[in-house]
Design an enzyme around this catalytic site. Structure first.
Site, PDB file in Angstrom:
ATOM      1  N   HIS A  71       2.381   6.643 -24.808  1.00  0.00           N
ATOM      2  CA  HIS A  71       2.528   7.953 -25.469  1.00  0.00           C
ATOM      3  C   HIS A  71       2.107   7.880 -26.947  1.00  0.00           C
ATOM      4  O   HIS A  71       2.930   8.006 -27.849  1.00  0.00           O
ATOM      5  CB  HIS A  71       3.964   8.483 -25.337  1.00  0.00           C
ATOM      6  CG  HIS A  71       4.031   9.980 -25.440  1.00  0.00           C
ATOM      7  ND1 HIS A  71       4.954  10.751 -24.766  1.00  0.00           N
ATOM      8  CD2 HIS A  71       3.280  10.869 -26.148  1.00  0.00           C
ATOM      9  CE1 HIS A  71       4.762  12.028 -25.055  1.00  0.00           C
ATOM     10  NE2 HIS A  71       3.755  12.122 -25.892  1.00  0.00           N
ATOM     11  N   GLY A  81      -6.040  24.972 -25.479  1.00  0.00           N
ATOM     12  CA  GLY A  81      -5.411  25.269 -26.775  1.00  0.00           C
ATOM     13  C   GLY A  81      -6.129  24.480 -27.856  1.00  0.00           C
ATOM     14  O   GLY A  81      -7.287  24.094 -27.690  1.00  0.00           O
ATOM     15  N   GLY A 117      -0.520   9.750 -28.320  1.00  0.00           N
ATOM     16  CA  GLY A 117      -1.401  10.874 -28.675  1.00  0.00           C
ATOM     17  C   GLY A 117      -1.507  11.141 -30.171  1.00  0.00           C
ATOM     18  O   GLY A 117      -2.592  11.208 -30.726  1.00  0.00           O
ATOM     19  N   GLU A 155       9.202   9.189 -18.086  1.00  0.00           N
ATOM     20  CA  GLU A 155       9.043   8.352 -19.275  1.00  0.00           C
ATOM     21  C   GLU A 155      10.400   7.848 -19.780  1.00  0.00           C
ATOM     22  O   GLU A 155      11.337   8.653 -19.844  1.00  0.00           O
ATOM     23  CB  GLU A 155       8.398   9.243 -20.356  1.00  0.00           C
ATOM     24  CG  GLU A 155       7.432   8.519 -21.232  1.00  0.00           C
ATOM     25  CD  GLU A 155       6.572   9.492 -22.034  1.00  0.00           C
ATOM     26  OE1 GLU A 155       5.825  10.273 -21.423  1.00  0.00           O
ATOM     27  OE2 GLU A 155       6.683   9.456 -23.256  1.00  0.00           O
ATOM     28  N   ARG A 179       1.956  16.212 -20.780  1.00  0.00           N
ATOM     29  CA  ARG A 179       3.307  15.753 -20.473  1.00  0.00           C
ATOM     30  C   ARG A 179       3.292  15.164 -19.065  1.00  0.00           C
ATOM     31  O   ARG A 179       2.621  15.689 -18.176  1.00  0.00           O
ATOM     32  CB  ARG A 179       4.304  16.922 -20.521  1.00  0.00           C
ATOM     33  CG  ARG A 179       4.679  17.365 -21.924  1.00  0.00           C
ATOM     34  CD  ARG A 179       5.536  16.324 -22.642  1.00  0.00           C
ATOM     35  NE  ARG A 179       5.951  16.774 -23.956  1.00  0.00           N
ATOM     36  CZ  ARG A 179       5.320  16.495 -25.098  1.00  0.00           C
ATOM     37  NH1 ARG A 179       4.229  15.746 -25.089  1.00  0.00           N
ATOM     38  NH2 ARG A 179       5.789  16.943 -26.248  1.00  0.00           N
TER      39      ARG A 179
END
Ligand code: GLV
Length: 347
Positions: free
Chosen positions: A307, A177, A309, A289, A260
């Site tokens: 996390h 993507g 990103g 998480e 994820r």
């Protein structure tokens, strides 16, 4: 003060508060960048969980009662129970993230609730972080940092922390993507060969532009020196990388997960890393998480990021504004500009 009032933060204070009574009520589940919050507060009464930790489930269920919109984060499970508790006024759920696996989309659809997300604005930041992790794990940056801080560095050494080269090696991207493509573009600068898998193959012109070659998933796993995950979490991608896939990877290969957590069987990964079956892994996301699989933190061949990103100042500001705009559109009965379940057109 009622329980809800104590947890409610209506902003800005003063003048605004005189005229709030007729405004739609919304819930913002966590402190988000001001730019987004201000937009929402101009047009809504805002209930907000104001602590810098995820809203506890019981507070979420209480604070959502009667609201018309919820601006939430990927850490909030927005399922049927929440939608029922919110009640029939709920029109929109706006997730400040590109991934929206935390929302029960089918239930939202049944109830005519539109769901928004924040695609595009975080593409570059997330691709950058992916490369930060690739570099960190394969060039042993974090291990090196630990050596420096502990005073164990005794000078340049020919055999100290030898890592992997990139030029001429193969980067395998799972999920081509926006983010996967941005990661592929950066790989060109490192002189890497890019292979990818995605259920939807790219147009030949785009494959050519990205110098990316389509291969089936298992071929990618077996051939790549770096396997990078950029797919959404769905029923199909849950544990996409498990014991079998890990055993198919090259012994010198690295796994990088910026998608994820549950896309990877984290316990199986921990075992593979402990046994040295692959060279290493870099993770930004975790299966349970914020908890980590037992034993993961003890390993030196894994880099663990919390996390991050999309965690750049500009990107998070843009995400907050986008999430606010999605929320406001939904509140006023319009389809949010970035809607993942747009209602079918009539006629
Ligand atoms: C982050 O993980 C996001 O989905 O935006």
């Amino acid at each position: 003060m009622s329980e809800v009032d104590q947890q409610t933060c209506v902003r800005p204070q003063g003048e605004f508060q005189k005229s709030v009574s007729g405004l739609p009520e919304v819930l913002v589940t966590r402190r988000i960048p001001e730019a987004g919050l201000e937009l929402v507060a101009e047009q809504c009464r805002v209930r907000r969980w104001d602590e810098d930790r995820p809203i506890p489930r019981d507070r979420l269920l209480k604070l959502c009662e009667g609201v018309e919109g919820i601006l939430c984060l990927l850490t909030d499970r927005i399922d049927r129970e929440v939608m029922v508790r919110a009640g029939p006024k709920l029109k929109v759920i706006s997730v400040m993230a590109v991934g929206y696996d935390n929302v029960d989309l089918a239930e939202a659809g049944r109830r005519g609730i539109v769901v928004g997300n924040t695609p595009g604005v975080l593409t570059e930041a997330t691709a950058d972080l992916t490369w930060a992790l690739i570099l960190a794990v394969s060039r042993k940056i974090v291990e090196g940092d630990r050596i420096m801080r502990s005073g164990r560095f005794s000078g340049w050494a020919p055999m100290l922390l030898l890592g992997a080269d990139f030029a001429g090696r193969t980067l395998g991207i799972v999920g081509m993507g926006r983010i996967g493509k941005a990661v592929a573009k950066r790989a060109l600068g490192f002189g890497m060969h890019v292979i990818y898998f995605d259920p939807q193959r790219l147009e030949p012109a785009l494959e050519q532009e990205l110098h990316a070659q389509y291969v089936p998933l298992h071929e990618l796993i077996a051939k790549a020196d770096f396997v990078c995950l950029h797919c959404p979490l769905t029923e199909q991608t849950h544990h996409l990388i498990g014991e079998r896939e890990l055993s198919m990877m090259k012994p010198g290969a690295y796994l990088v997960n910026v998608s994820r957590g549950p896309v990877v069987d984290e316990q199986a990964l921990t075992t593979a890393l402990r046994q040295g079956r692959i060279a290493g892994a870099a993770l930004d996301v975790y299966e349970h998480e914020p908890l980590l699989a037992p034993g993961l933190v003890e390993l030196n061949n894994v880099v663990l990021a919390p996390h991050l990103g999309s965690a750049s100042i500009e990107t998070r500001n843009k995400m907050a504004v986008m999430a606010a705009r999605n929320l406001l559109a939904g509140i006023s009965g319009r389809v949010p500009p970035y809607c993942v379940n747009p209602p079918a057109r009539k006629g």
